[in-house]
Scaffold this active site. Structure first.
Site, mmCIF file in Angstrom:
data_model
loop_
_atom_site.group_PDB
_atom_site.id
_atom_site.type_symbol
_atom_site.label_atom_id
_atom_site.label_comp_id
_atom_site.label_asym_id
_atom_site.label_seq_id
_atom_site.Cartn_x
_atom_site.Cartn_y
_atom_site.Cartn_z
ATOM 1 N N ASP A 1 1.231 -1.363 0.263
ATOM 2 C CA ASP A 1 -0.017 -0.087 -0.351
ATOM 3 C C ASP A 1 1.179 1.270 0.183
ATOM 4 O O ASP A 1 1.787 1.697 0.843
ATOM 5 C CB ASP A 1 -1.390 -0.290 1.320
ATOM 6 C CG ASP A 1 -1.351 1.391 1.038
ATOM 7 O OD1 ASP A 1 -2.008 1.341 0.320
ATOM 8 O OD2 ASP A 1 -2.093 1.927 2.229
ATOM 9 N N GLU B 1 -1.150 -1.183 -4.646
ATOM 10 C CA GLU B 1 -2.803 -0.733 -4.506
ATOM 11 C C GLU B 1 -2.367 0.688 -5.671
ATOM 12 O O GLU B 1 -1.529 0.852 -5.249
ATOM 13 C CB GLU B 1 -3.269 0.039 -3.230
ATOM 14 C CG GLU B 1 -4.387 0.417 -3.576
ATOM 15 C CD GLU B 1 -5.216 0.910 -1.578
ATOM 16 O OE1 GLU B 1 -5.261 2.647 -1.586
ATOM 17 O OE2 GLU B 1 -5.147 0.329 -0.928
ATOM 18 N N ASP C 1 -2.593 1.035 7.890
ATOM 19 C CA ASP C 1 -1.381 1.256 6.430
ATOM 20 C C ASP C 1 -1.384 -0.436 5.872
ATOM 21 O O ASP C 1 -1.430 -0.360 5.073
ATOM 22 C CB ASP C 1 -0.657 2.299 6.383
ATOM 23 C CG ASP C 1 -1.312 3.570 6.443
ATOM 24 O OD1 ASP C 1 -1.493 4.354 5.196
ATOM 25 O OD2 ASP C 1 -1.533 3.977 7.220
#
Length: 184
Positions: free
Chosen positions: A11, A71, A145
């Site tokens: 991410d 992502e 996160d």
């Protein structure tokens, strides 16, 4: 004999970057590691990018993933934030490509849908479902996160074999062929 596949999920972020690493044997998924990279303490963006590159390479060298899932950046209103986020993602992609690890991107909505069945799920809902899917007594990190990085890896596992709608690259040549507009 079941073959093990190791997936690194990332991410991207410029304040906190999340990493999740899973092992898959058949349909059995297992958490290998979860990390977050705290970048707020670095004063300039260039230093953050170097730290992201170095940490991504270190994780690759330690865990030897077969694939990296990231992502994809989402479209926001703040152009400067998007630019910085795109650079962070690009540096993580470059580290994987540098080690010849195939990469694939998933949209935030697709990741949430794969994990929770709801493309608008909250980070907390995603983390709760990951805890359930991976049979964890407690979640190993307080940073959402990091759980998002793990969610990307799990999403990739769930979507393996059906990646035609997302972008995937097996190396620099593949990346350049699929992105001719990025060549100047």
């Amino acid at each position: 004999m079941l073959v093990e596949k190791v997936i690194l999920g990332i991410d991207p972020g410029t304040s906190i970057m999340g990493f999740g690493i899973i092992s898959v044997k058949g349909s059995k998924m297992e958490l290998i590691a979860i990390h977050e990279l705290i970048l707020k303490k670095y004063e300039n963006h260039e230093t953050k990018l170097k730290v992201i590159f170095d940490k991504t390479l270190a994780l690759i060298d330690e865990y030897h993933p077969d694939e990296t899932a990231l992502e994809a950046p989402f479209f926001g209103k703040n152009v400067q934030s998007m630019l910085k986020l795109g650079r962070a993602q690009g540096v993580a992609m470059a580290a994987s490509l540098h080690r010849n690890i195939p990469i694939i991107e998933y949209s935030p909505k697709k990741i949430k849908m794969a994990i929770t069945g709801n493309g608008n799920a909250s980070k907390e809902q995603v983390a709760g479902m990951l805890q359930n899917l991976l049979k964890l007594k407690e979640f190993p990190t307080k940073y959402l996160d990091a759980s998002d990085g793990l969610a990307v890896a799990v999403c990739h596992h769930f979507n393996s074999g059906s990646i035609a709608t997302d972008k995937s690259y097996s190396g620099w040549d593949s990346f350049l062929k699929q992105n001719p507009d990025r060549i100047k």
